[in-house]
Scaffold this active site. Structure first.
Site, PDB file in Angstrom:
ATOM      1  N   ALA A  98      12.927  69.352 -40.977  1.00  0.00           N
ATOM      2  CA  ALA A  98      13.815  70.408 -40.475  1.00  0.00           C
ATOM      3  C   ALA A  98      13.778  70.452 -39.096  1.00  0.00           C
ATOM      4  O   ALA A  98      12.702  70.216 -38.387  1.00  0.00           O
ATOM      5  CB  ALA A  98      13.425  71.914 -41.151  1.00  0.00           C
ATOM      6  N   GLU A 101      11.056  66.315 -48.516  1.00  0.00           N
ATOM      7  CA  GLU A 101      11.660  67.164 -49.473  1.00  0.00           C
ATOM      8  C   GLU A 101      12.924  66.788 -49.955  1.00  0.00           C
ATOM      9  O   GLU A 101      13.320  66.763 -51.217  1.00  0.00           O
ATOM     10  CB  GLU A 101      11.798  68.688 -49.005  1.00  0.00           C
ATOM     11  CG  GLU A 101      10.496  69.081 -48.841  1.00  0.00           C
ATOM     12  CD  GLU A 101      10.585  70.710 -48.393  1.00  0.00           C
ATOM     13  OE1 GLU A 101      10.739  70.758 -47.159  1.00  0.00           O
ATOM     14  OE2 GLU A 101      10.172  71.476 -49.073  1.00  0.00           O
ATOM     15  N   GLY A 110      10.724  68.692 -44.636  1.00  0.00           N
ATOM     16  CA  GLY A 110      12.118  68.854 -44.994  1.00  0.00           C
ATOM     17  C   GLY A 110      12.663  67.236 -45.254  1.00  0.00           C
ATOM     18  O   GLY A 110      13.300  67.028 -46.326  1.00  0.00           O
ATOM     19  N   GLU A 133       4.254  71.258 -43.040  1.00  0.00           N
ATOM     20  CA  GLU A 133       4.837  72.624 -42.576  1.00  0.00           C
ATOM     21  C   GLU A 133       3.612  73.564 -42.317  1.00  0.00           C
ATOM     22  O   GLU A 133       3.791  74.580 -41.544  1.00  0.00           O
ATOM     23  CB  GLU A 133       5.546  73.123 -43.737  1.00  0.00           C
ATOM     24  CG  GLU A 133       6.763  72.749 -43.576  1.00  0.00           C
ATOM     25  CD  GLU A 133       7.090  71.377 -44.614  1.00  0.00           C
ATOM     26  OE1 GLU A 133       6.069  70.904 -44.800  1.00  0.00           O
ATOM     27  OE2 GLU A 133       8.296  70.940 -44.947  1.00  0.00           O
TER      28      GLU A 133
HETATM   29  C1  LIG Z   1       8.200  62.669 -36.587  1.00  0.00           C
HETATM   30  C2  LIG Z   1       7.181  62.604 -35.553  1.00  0.00           C
HETATM   31  C3  LIG Z   1       5.864  61.850 -36.374  1.00  0.00           C
HETATM   32  C4  LIG Z   1       7.533  61.683 -34.638  1.00  0.00           C
HETATM   33  O1  LIG Z   1       6.353  61.397 -33.625  1.00  0.00           O
HETATM   34  P1  LIG Z   1       6.274  60.789 -32.175  1.00  0.00           P
HETATM   35  O2  LIG Z   1       4.980  60.641 -31.817  1.00  0.00           O
HETATM   36  O3  LIG Z   1       7.131  59.571 -32.257  1.00  0.00           O
HETATM   37  O4  LIG Z   1       7.629  61.710 -31.371  1.00  0.00           O
HETATM   38  P2  LIG Z   1       7.186  63.193 -30.647  1.00  0.00           P
HETATM   39  O5  LIG Z   1       6.277  63.895 -31.661  1.00  0.00           O
HETATM   40  O6  LIG Z   1       6.722  63.112 -29.465  1.00  0.00           O
HETATM   41  O7  LIG Z   1       8.693  63.793 -30.996  1.00  0.00           O
HETATM   42  C5  LIG Z   1       9.755  63.330 -30.252  1.00  0.00           C
HETATM   43  C6  LIG Z   1      10.568  64.346 -30.073  1.00  0.00           C
HETATM   44  O8  LIG Z   1      11.100  64.948 -31.175  1.00  0.00           O
HETATM   45  C7  LIG Z   1      10.968  66.246 -31.428  1.00  0.00           C
HETATM   46  N1  LIG Z   1      10.797  66.571 -32.815  1.00  0.00           N
HETATM   47  C8  LIG Z   1       9.968  66.064 -33.711  1.00  0.00           C
HETATM   48  N2  LIG Z   1      10.009  66.544 -34.724  1.00  0.00           N
HETATM   49  C9  LIG Z   1      10.841  67.454 -34.750  1.00  0.00           C
HETATM   50  C10 LIG Z   1      11.490  68.403 -35.518  1.00  0.00           C
HETATM   51  N3  LIG Z   1      11.261  68.357 -36.975  1.00  0.00           N
HETATM   52  N4  LIG Z   1      12.466  69.257 -35.207  1.00  0.00           N
HETATM   53  C11 LIG Z   1      12.899  69.328 -33.762  1.00  0.00           C
HETATM   54  N5  LIG Z   1      12.411  68.514 -32.959  1.00  0.00           N
HETATM   55  C12 LIG Z   1      11.586  67.499 -33.420  1.00  0.00           C
HETATM   56  C13 LIG Z   1       9.727  66.557 -30.441  1.00  0.00           C
HETATM   57  O9  LIG Z   1       9.499  67.771 -30.217  1.00  0.00           O
HETATM   58  C14 LIG Z   1       9.855  65.337 -29.481  1.00  0.00           C
HETATM   59  O10 LIG Z   1      10.665  66.033 -28.380  1.00  0.00           O
HETATM   60  P3  LIG Z   1      10.224  66.678 -27.160  1.00  0.00           P
HETATM   61  O11 LIG Z   1      11.498  66.907 -26.389  1.00  0.00           O
HETATM   62  O12 LIG Z   1       9.414  68.005 -27.559  1.00  0.00           O
HETATM   63  O13 LIG Z   1       9.483  65.635 -26.299  1.00  0.00           O
HETATM   64  C15 LIG Z   1       6.661  63.842 -34.982  1.00  0.00           C
HETATM   65  O14 LIG Z   1       7.471  64.182 -33.975  1.00  0.00           O
HETATM   66  C16 LIG Z   1       6.325  64.973 -35.846  1.00  0.00           C
HETATM   67  O15 LIG Z   1       5.247  65.272 -36.468  1.00  0.00           O
HETATM   68  N6  LIG Z   1       7.106  65.861 -35.850  1.00  0.00           N
HETATM   69  C17 LIG Z   1       7.049  67.102 -36.598  1.00  0.00           C
HETATM   70  C18 LIG Z   1       7.201  67.052 -38.305  1.00  0.00           C
HETATM   71  C19 LIG Z   1       6.903  68.120 -39.135  1.00  0.00           C
HETATM   72  O16 LIG Z   1       6.227  69.044 -38.650  1.00  0.00           O
HETATM   73  N7  LIG Z   1       8.270  68.555 -39.838  1.00  0.00           N
HETATM   74  C20 LIG Z   1       8.176  69.640 -40.690  1.00  0.00           C
HETATM   75  C21 LIG Z   1       9.276  70.529 -40.090  1.00  0.00           C
HETATM   76  S1  LIG Z   1       9.418  72.001 -41.186  1.00  0.00           S
HETATM   77  C22 LIG Z   1      10.501  71.768 -42.278  1.00  0.00           C
HETATM   78  O17 LIG Z   1      10.539  70.525 -42.346  1.00  0.00           O
HETATM   79  C23 LIG Z   1      10.375  73.028 -43.096  1.00  0.00           C
HETATM   80  C24 LIG Z   1      11.089  72.442 -44.490  1.00  0.00           C
HETATM   81  O18 LIG Z   1      10.172  72.598 -45.411  1.00  0.00           O
HETATM   82  C25 LIG Z   1      12.361  73.289 -44.581  1.00  0.00           C
HETATM   83  C26 LIG Z   1      12.438  74.668 -45.082  1.00  0.00           C
HETATM   84  C27 LIG Z   1      13.552  75.223 -45.148  1.00  0.00           C
HETATM   85  C28 LIG Z   1      13.784  76.251 -44.078  1.00  0.00           C
HETATM   86  C29 LIG Z   1      14.849  77.331 -44.355  1.00  0.00           C
HETATM   87  C30 LIG Z   1      14.539  78.288 -43.454  1.00  0.00           C
HETATM   88  C31 LIG Z   1      14.181  79.488 -44.440  1.00  0.00           C
HETATM   89  C32 LIG Z   1      14.316  80.676 -43.638  1.00  0.00           C
HETATM   90  C33 LIG Z   1      13.792  82.072 -44.624  1.00  0.00           C
HETATM   91  C34 LIG Z   1      13.277  82.996 -43.784  1.00  0.00           C
HETATM   92  C35 LIG Z   1      14.431  84.315 -43.839  1.00  0.00           C
HETATM   93  C36 LIG Z   1      13.717  85.088 -43.208  1.00  0.00           C
HETATM   94  C37 LIG Z   1      14.547  86.536 -43.084  1.00  0.00           C
HETATM   95  O19 LIG Z   1      14.596  87.150 -43.888  1.00  0.00           O
HETATM   96  O20 LIG Z   1      15.424  86.466 -41.832  1.00  0.00           O
END
Ligand SMILES: CC(C)(COP(=O)(O)OP(=O)(O)OC[C@H]1O[C@@H](n2cnc3c(N)ncnc32)[C@H](O)[C@@H]1OP(=O)(O)O)[C@@H](O)C(=O)NCCC(=O)NCCSC(=O)C[C@@H](O)CCCCCCCCCCCCC(=O)O
Ligand SMILES: NC(=O)c1ccc[n+]([C@@H]2O[C@H](COP(=O)([O-])OP(=O)(O)OC[C@H]3O[C@@H](n4cnc5c(N)ncnc54)[C@H](O)[C@@H]3O)[C@@H](O)[C@H]2O)c1
Length: 720
Positions: A61, A103, A100, A123
C-alpha cells in the site's frame, strides 16, 4: 497506474507503474481494477499476468496515502475480484512483493517469483497488520505456525524459502515475466476451483491453544508495549477459528484500531525518517546528492579492544581487505581469536563459509596501514593518545587516506588539527557491539570535506548501518543527550527512588533496559573516567563525603562512590545491582546498595520522598528531549528525524514511540515545556532543566508538527 498489453496472442499483461516501488496508490488501484476488467472482458484473452515495472513487483500500500483522505478503489474488493476471476491470473514477482503487494499476489491463482525476489508482510513494523486479506489467506496457504511467524515478525523471505513454504509455486532464474506468460498459456484452460486461497480450509494444528498462547506470550515479551504484533496474532487466530468472511471482518476491525493509533503514526514516521537521514546535508551547503564518495577497497582499524574488534568484523564482512593494528601483544592474540569467532558465527548464521576471515591481516606496527584507503581509530578514549595516533597516521598513510575516529565524545576537530589534511578527518562513531548495532554517527567538523562525509556514509551503508551525519560537539548527538538523562536518574536516587523503580518505569515505557541496568552493562568506570577527566570527581574517601555541587550546579557523586568501591557493573559482579559472578547478566536487587543509599542520603541530609513512574519518565525523558532541542538549535543535527533515528537505532528508544523528538510532539510541546519549567523551579541548580529557547519558540508558534520544525529552525538560524 497500470499498463495493459496483450502478449503471446492470449495473455493479458498488466504492469503496475508507480516508481520507485509500484506502491498501490489510488491511481494504481484504479489501474488494476480497469485493466483486470478489460482482460476478463476480452474474449481473446485466456489468462492474465500481473507484474511490476522496473524489476519490482510491488512495495505494498502507498504509505504516503495513510493519514490522507484515501480515495480510489479499496484493496480488499479489488483483490477479491482477481481471485474470483474465471481466467487464471498469475503474479510475476520480481524484486519485492511486500505487504499489500504480496496480498495482491495471494489473490492471484498462481505465483512465480524470481530467485532474487523478497516476499513478506512487513505491516507490523508500520504498526499495522496485513489488512487486504493477508492474515486470512496466508495461514490457509502455508499453515498457521509459518503464517504467524511471517506476519508477527514482518520478516522478508527469499524466493527459495517462499517456495519451500508454499507461498509461491515456482521460482524463475531468468525473466520472470516471460516465465509467467509461458506458464499462463499452459494453465489457460485449467479449472480454478482449487486455486482460490480464500476457499481453502485453514489447517487447525493439534496443539492449537498452546500454539496461540505461545505466540501471544512471545509477541508480548518482545513487543515492549507495541500493539500491532498482538493484533496480528488475534487476526491469524480468527483465520483459524472462523469462516473466511468472518475472519476478514475481524481483520478489518483490528486494522481500524491500529490504523488510527499513535503507534502506527510513530512507526510510519520512523520508516520515512530512516530514509530521510540518508539524504544528509551540512551547514556549509554540502549535500548527499552533490557529494561523491570515494571507493574504499582496503581499510584499517587501530586498537583491537571492545570496539576495534567489532569494527574489523563489520568491515571484513563487506568483502574488503582490513589491516588490524594493536600494540599490546596479549590484546592482539585475544582479538584475533575473538574476531575469527565472530566472523565464523556470522557466516554460520547466514549459511556461508567465513570468507571474510582471510580478509584481515594483523600487525603491531602502524606502518602496516601505509596503503589503505581509510582508517578507523579505536584506541582508548584519551585525547593525548589519540592525538599521537593521528599524527602518526598523517605521516604514515598514503596521500588522500581518510582518517576516522570512533571516539565517543572527544573533539573531532582537535584530532583533525593534528593531521596534514584535516579535510580528510571525520568521526565514525559506532555503537557496541559494533558488528551488530545498526547505528553509525558520522561526525563532520568545519574542515571535513563533503567527500570524506560521503565516503563514511557510504561505507556505513555497505556495512549495513543506518548512518546519520551530525556536527561535532562533546558527545555528538546521542551521548550528549544521554548525559542529562543519566544525571536525572542519579538525582532521583538521591531524592528517594531506587535503581529498580527507575529502571521499571523506563522498561515499561519500552526501553529494553533501564538506565541503571544499562550502566551496569556498559561499565560504570566508563563515565567515571570521563568525569575524572573533566575534573568532576572528588575522592569520597579523602573528605568522607564528596560534595553535591560543582561550579554552582547540582552534582551527584553516587556513581563515583560506587566506582571507588570497585563496583564497575556486570564485569565486576557488582554495580547498581548485584550479579551471581563477574560477567553474569542477571541483575538482582542489592541490599548492600540500598543501605549504602540510605546512609548516603542521611549523610547529606536528604529526606527520601515517594517518587512515581510519571516523575521518572518526565524528568529523565524531558531533560533528554530538551537537550535534543538544544542540539537542533546549535545545528548539530539537521532535523528531528536525525535525532530520532539515532535514539531508535543506537539507544533502544522504543520504535513505536517514534524517537524522543517525535514523542515530544505526541505528548505536546506545551506540556513538555510546562513540565520542564515545573522541575526547573523545583531544582534551580540543574541547568539542563532550563527549557531550550527553540522549544519555547515552537510552542509560541503553535506547536507545529514535527515535519515542520525545520522551517522554524531555519528561521531561527537566519536570525542569529
Ligand atoms: C520496497 C523496499 C524493500 C525497497 O527498498 P529500497 O531500499 O530499494 O528503497 P527505499 O526503501 O529507499 O524506498 C525508495 C522510496 O520509495 C518509498 N517507499 C517505499 N515503499 C513505499 C510504500 N509502500 N509506500 C510509499 N512509499 C514507499 C520510500 O519512502 C523511498 O522514498 P523516499 O522519498 O522516502 O526516499 C522498501 O522501500 C520497503 O521495505 N518498503 C516498505 C514495504 C512495506 O512496508 N509495505 C507494506 C505497506 S502497508 C500495506 O501494504 C498495508 C496492506 O496490508 C494494505 C492494507 C489495506 C489498507 C486499508 C486501509 C484501511 C483503513 C481502515 C481504517 C479506517 C479507520 C477509520 O475508521 O477511519
Ligand atoms: N566501549 C564502548 O561501548 C564504546 C562505544 C562507542 C565508542 N567507543 C570508543 O571507542 C574507542 C575504543 O573503546 P574500547 O571500548 O574499544 O576500548 P578498549 O579499552 O576496549 O580498547 C582499546 C584498545 O586500543 C589499544 N591501543 C591503545 N593504544 C594503541 C595504539 N597506539 N595503537 C594501537 N592500539 C592501541 C589498546 O591496547 C586496547 O586494546 C574509545 O574512543 C571509546 O570511547 C567505545
Amino acid at each position: 497506474m497500470a499498463q495493459y498489453t496483450r502478449v503471446s496472442g492470449s495473455v493479458g499483461l498488466i504492469t503496475l507503474q508507480n516508481p520507485p516501488v509500484n506502491a498501490l496508490s489510488a491511481a494504481v488501484r484504479q489501474g488494476i481494477v480497469d485493466t483486470v476488467k478489460r482482460a476478463l472482458g476480452d474474449p481473446k484473452v485466456k489468462s492474465v499476468v500481473i507484474c511490476g515495472q522496473n524489476g519490482i513487483f510491488c512495495g505494498g500500500a502507498d504509505i504516503k496515502e495513510f493519514g490522507t483522505n484515501m480515495s480510489g478503489p479499496p484493496l480488499v474488493p479489488m483483490i477479491h475480484a482477481i481471485e474470483a476471476a474465471n481466467k487464471p491470473v498469475v503474479a510475476a514477482i520480481e524484486g519485492s512483493a511486500l505487504g499489500g503487494g504480496l496480498e495482491l499476489a495471494l489473490g492471484c491463482h498462481y505465483r512465480i517469483a524470481h530467485s532474487k525476489a523478497r516476499l513478506g508482510l512487513p505491516e507490523v513494523s508500520l504498526g499495522l497488520l496485513p489488512a487486504a486479506g493477508g492474515t486470512q489467506r496466508l495461514p490457509r496457504l502455508i499453515g498457521v505456525p509459518a503464517a504467524l511467524d511471517l506476519i508477527t515478525t514482518g520478516r522478508h523471505v527469499t524466493a527459495a524459502e517462499a517456495l519451500q513454504l508454499g507461498v509461491v509455486d515456482r521460482v524463475a532464474e531468468h525473466s520472470t515475466v516471460d516465465a509467467a506468460v509461458k506458464f499462463a498459456l499452459s494453465v489457460a484452460a485449467k479449472s480454478l476451483d482449487a486455486r482460490r486461497i480464500s476457499t481453502y480450509p485453514c489447517p487447525r494444528p493439534s496443539d492449537f491453544d498452546a500454539l496461540f498462547e505461545g505466540a501471544m506470550q512471545k509477541v508480548r515479551q518482545s513487543a515492549r508495549g507495541a500493539i500491532a504484533p498482538v493484533a496480528c496474532v488475534q487476526a491469524v487466530r480468527a483465520a483459524a477459528t472462523r469462516p473466511y468472511l468472518q475472519g476478514m471482518e475481524r481483520e478489518k476491525e483490528l486494522m481500524a484500531t491500529l490504523f488510527t493509533s499513535g503507534q502506527a503514526r510513530a512507526l510510519q514516521y520512523c520508516f520515512f525518517a530512516q530514509r530521510a537521514v540518508s539524504k544528509w546535508n551540512m551547514p556549509n551547503g554540502a549535500r548527499w546528492d552533490t557529494s561523491k564518495p570515494r571507493p574504499v577497497h582496503k581499510a584499517a582499524v587501530i586498537g583491537l579492544g571492545t570496539m576495534g574488534r567489532g569494527i574489523a568484523v563489520a568491515l571484513a564482512q563487506t568483502g574488503m581487505s582490513v589491516v588490524a593494528v594493536e600494540t599490546q601483544e596479549k590484546q592482539l592474540m585475544e582479538a584475533k581469536q575473538a574476531v575469527s569467532g565472530m566472523l565464523e558465527r556470522g557466516a554460520k548464521r547466514r549459511g556461508l563459509t567465513p570468507a571474510a576471515l582471510h580478509k584481515i591481516s594483523y600487525s603491531h606496527d602502524i606502518q602496516a596501514v601505509a596503503d589503505v584507503d581509510l582508517v578507523i581509530e579505536a584506541v582508548f578514549e584519551d585525547m593525548a593518545l589519540k592525538k599521537k595516533v593521528f599524527q602518526q597516521l598523517s605521516a604514515v598513510c598514503k596521500p588522500g587516506t581518510f582518517l576516522c575516529t570512533n571516539t565517543s565524545a572527544l573533539d573531532v576537530d582537535h584530532l583533525a588539527s593534528q593531521t596534514r589534511n584535516p579535510e580528510l578527518v571525520v568521526g565514525m562513531h559506532f555503537f557496541a557491539p559494533a558488528h551488530v548495532m545498526k547505528l553509525l554517527e558520522v561526525v563532520y567538523g568545519p574542515q571535513s570535506s563533503p567527500q570524506a562525509v560521503a565516503t563514511a556514509m557510504q561505507l556505513g551503508k555497505k556495512m549495513g548501518k543506518v548512518s546519520v551525519a551530525v556536527g561535532n560537539c562533546r558527545g555528538f548527538v546521542g551521548n550528549r543527550m544521554l548525559k542529562p538523562y543519566i544525571e536525572q536518574a542519579f538525582f532521583l536516587l538521591e531524592e528517594g527512588a531506587t535503581p529498580e523503580l527507575v529502571d521499571r518505569a523506563l522498561e515499561e515505557f519500552g526501553f529494553p533496559m533501564g538506565v541503571f541496568r544499562m550502566s551496569d552493562l556498559s561499565g560504570l568506570d566508563v563515565g567515571w573516567r570521563v568525569r575524572k577527566g573533566d575534573g568532576l570527581v572528588e575522592s569520597g574517601s579523602a573528605s568522607g563525603q564528596p560534595t553535591r555541587l560543582r561550579e554552582g550546579r547540582r552534582y551527584s557523586p553516587l556513581g563515583d562512590l560506587l566506582c571507588e568501591q570497585g563496583r564497575f557493573g556486570q564485569k565486576t559482579g557488582r554495580g547498581w545491582y548485584q550479579y551471581d559472578k563477574p560477567g553474569s547478566r542477571v541483575a538482582r536487587s542489592d541490599p548492600w546498595f540500598h543501605s549504602f543509599l540510605e546512609e548516603y542520603r542521611a549523610r547529606h541530609g536528604l529526606v527520601a520522598r515517594r517518587i512515581d513512574h510519571q516523575e521518572v519518565l518526565e524528568r529523565c525523558l524531558y531533560v533528554l528531549i530538551n537537550e535534543g532541542f538544544r542540539i537542533l538549535e546549535d545545528g548539530i543535527a539537521a532535523g528531528p528525524e536525525d535525532i530520532d533515528i539515532i535514539y531508535v537505532f543506537g539507544y533502544g528508544w522504543p520504535r513505536h514511540r517514534g524517537g524522543p523528538m517525535f514523542y515530544a510532539g505526541m505528548v505536546g510541546l506545551a506540556t513538555v515545556l510546562e513540565r520542564l519549567e515545573h522541575y526547573r523551579q523545583a531544582h534551580p541548580d540543574v541547568p539542563y532543566l532550563q527549557p531550550c529557547s527553540l522549544l519555547r519558540r515552537l510552542v509560541a508558534s503553535g506547536s507545529p508538527p514535527v515535519h515542520r520544525w525545520r522551517e522554524v529552525i531555519k528561521k531561527l538560524h537566519s536570525q542569529l
